[in-house]
Scaffold this motif. Sequence first.
Motif, PDB file in Angstrom:
ATOM      1  N   LEU A 187       4.574  10.379  76.790  1.00  0.00           N
ATOM      2  CA  LEU A 187       5.675   9.491  76.433  1.00  0.00           C
ATOM      3  C   LEU A 187       6.118   9.885  75.025  1.00  0.00           C
ATOM      4  N   TRP A 188       7.427   9.739  74.764  1.00  0.00           N
ATOM      5  CA  TRP A 188       7.994  10.098  73.465  1.00  0.00           C
ATOM      6  C   TRP A 188       8.806   8.923  72.942  1.00  0.00           C
ATOM      7  N   MET A 189       8.911   8.853  71.617  1.00  0.00           N
ATOM      8  CA  MET A 189       9.657   7.761  70.997  1.00  0.00           C
ATOM      9  C   MET A 189      10.460   8.295  69.814  1.00  0.00           C
ATOM     10  N   TRP A 190      11.724   7.826  69.726  1.00  0.00           N
ATOM     11  CA  TRP A 190      12.636   8.272  68.675  1.00  0.00           C
ATOM     12  C   TRP A 190      13.324   7.070  68.029  1.00  0.00           C
ATOM     13  N   GLY A 217       8.001  -6.397  71.984  1.00  0.00           N
ATOM     14  CA  GLY A 217       8.135  -5.098  71.336  1.00  0.00           C
ATOM     15  C   GLY A 217       6.884  -4.654  70.608  1.00  0.00           C
ATOM     16  N   ARG A 218       5.801  -5.432  70.681  1.00  0.00           N
ATOM     17  CA  ARG A 218       4.588  -5.098  69.939  1.00  0.00           C
ATOM     18  C   ARG A 218       3.756  -4.019  70.616  1.00  0.00           C
ATOM     19  N   ASN A 219       3.971  -3.829  71.912  1.00  0.00           N
ATOM     20  CA  ASN A 219       3.200  -2.818  72.637  1.00  0.00           C
ATOM     21  C   ASN A 219       4.096  -2.033  73.588  1.00  0.00           C
ATOM     22  N   VAL A 220       3.581  -0.912  74.042  1.00  0.00           N
ATOM     23  CA  VAL A 220       4.181  -0.113  75.112  1.00  0.00           C
ATOM     24  C   VAL A 220       3.183  -0.108  76.265  1.00  0.00           C
ATOM     25  N   VAL A 221       3.676  -0.214  77.491  1.00  0.00           N
ATOM     26  CA  VAL A 221       2.831  -0.159  78.682  1.00  0.00           C
ATOM     27  C   VAL A 221       3.368   0.929  79.593  1.00  0.00           C
ATOM     28  N   SER A 222       2.467   1.768  80.146  1.00  0.00           N
ATOM     29  CA  SER A 222       2.913   2.854  81.030  1.00  0.00           C
ATOM     30  C   SER A 222       1.912   3.085  82.146  1.00  0.00           C
ATOM     31  N   TRP A 232      -0.303   0.657  74.764  1.00  0.00           N
ATOM     32  CA  TRP A 232      -0.277   1.440  73.530  1.00  0.00           C
ATOM     33  C   TRP A 232       0.197   0.597  72.344  1.00  0.00           C
ATOM     34  N   ASP A 233      -0.200   1.043  71.154  1.00  0.00           N
ATOM     35  CA  ASP A 233       0.363   0.530  69.919  1.00  0.00           C
ATOM     36  C   ASP A 233       1.514   1.449  69.514  1.00  0.00           C
ATOM     37  N   PRO A 234       2.777   0.973  69.544  1.00  0.00           N
ATOM     38  CA  PRO A 234       3.904   1.864  69.251  1.00  0.00           C
ATOM     39  C   PRO A 234       3.969   2.324  67.795  1.00  0.00           C
ATOM     40  N   ILE A 239      -4.145   4.167  71.852  1.00  0.00           N
ATOM     41  CA  ILE A 239      -4.415   3.402  73.064  1.00  0.00           C
ATOM     42  C   ILE A 239      -5.092   2.083  72.691  1.00  0.00           C
ATOM     43  N   VAL A 240      -4.496   0.973  73.121  1.00  0.00           N
ATOM     44  CA  VAL A 240      -5.059  -0.361  72.890  1.00  0.00           C
ATOM     45  C   VAL A 240      -5.953  -0.764  74.046  1.00  0.00           C
TER      46      VAL A 240
END
Length: 405
Positions: A187-190, A217-222, A232-234, A239-240
């Motif tokens: 996963l990528w973030m910009w 918006g505190r976490n990402v889930v995939s 995830w912690d963005p 990994i959380v």
Amino acid sequence: MNSDDRPSHCSEEEDVEETFVDDDDVADVVHYEGEEDGDDVAMDDEEEGEGEGEGEDEGGERNEVLLEDDSVQGFFAHKEPVFSIDLHPTQQNLVVSGGSDDRAYIWKLDTGEQVAELNKHDDSVSAVRFNNDGSLVATGGMDGKIHVYSVDKREKCATLDGPDEIQFVDWHPKGNVLLAGAQDSSLWMWLLPTGDFMHVFSGHGAPVTCGRFTNSGRNVVSGAEDGSLIVWDPKTAAIVRQFTSQDERFHQGAITSLAIARDDQVILTGSVDATAKLVHVNGSILASLGNATESVEAVGLCDVLPLAATGSVDGSLSIWDINTMRLRTTLRHDDSVTRVLWHESSPMLTSVSMDCSVRTWDGRTGECVRVWHGHQAGIMDVALTHDGRTAVTASDDGCCLVFSE
């Protein structure tokens, strides 16, 4: 068996717009070479008998082709299957769609008028999404590129590279931060509109199939094809929490879809192993929801009641009580369920299917309150207006249709 457990079907006796093919719609007659007007084409005796009564029933009555189209508008610039569609969050008359013609368009919901043709990708457009305030729109392609545009100016502000085939894109609910999941298991973030790279998330062992920011918006889930689900912690890409197929209580096949509860505490996942799993972000596996006979392709959690919905390739749409972890009712499409959306702040939900229909249900009772037809091939994606009264669909037939009460 409880009455709540019996399958429910939408009534097909609702009013539909009937369109018949009449003589005025028939194209010009094409004559064979050497045939003059009024001349019959010679046929073998065997051929003369073939096809007698075609288009007629046993009583000699002519059968007519009935085409059902309940749509109120459409967009037809895509000439190939349309994979993804989204509605502008504030100007709900604007739609973005993308498909296998490598193109994405912005167009008007009420007229079907094209507003902008966005830059062509080098492969299919697999994901499109407006950001939270509607100022930006992103298109992700199987070419590994993401184009981001200013909606008002209709100008591209960034092209993002890094991952390979894009599987999904999602915007942070409170800022212009874009997340994308890829075929290469990352996963990528910009940060937008500058396009500055922020993080790459590594931890899955197979292609990422679904993902999003949590509502806060505190976490990402995939989720991924190896059956892993990661929280995830963005801020750090750490990994959380992780759920994997090594735990026999969790999925033993690829994860296809996920949904997150309004308070971000519970996650629902669907899988090709024909089950849905309900997990808590603290690491607990709460339930396995397993009445489907084939892959669970679509899942959703209701905002206002403790209800979950799971849609399967077997055509079933199941409603679950997540307090008791029991099945309330099983509803039915005639083919694979591809998407399930609960309405905002409502117990109603809308599902779409490869059976070409859009159906709206009351999640409390299982009653089918509305069914719309119009597509000639399966529906791949759907978006709803905030009031849930209008649906816009993306289909394998290359069309986008608008259905409204």
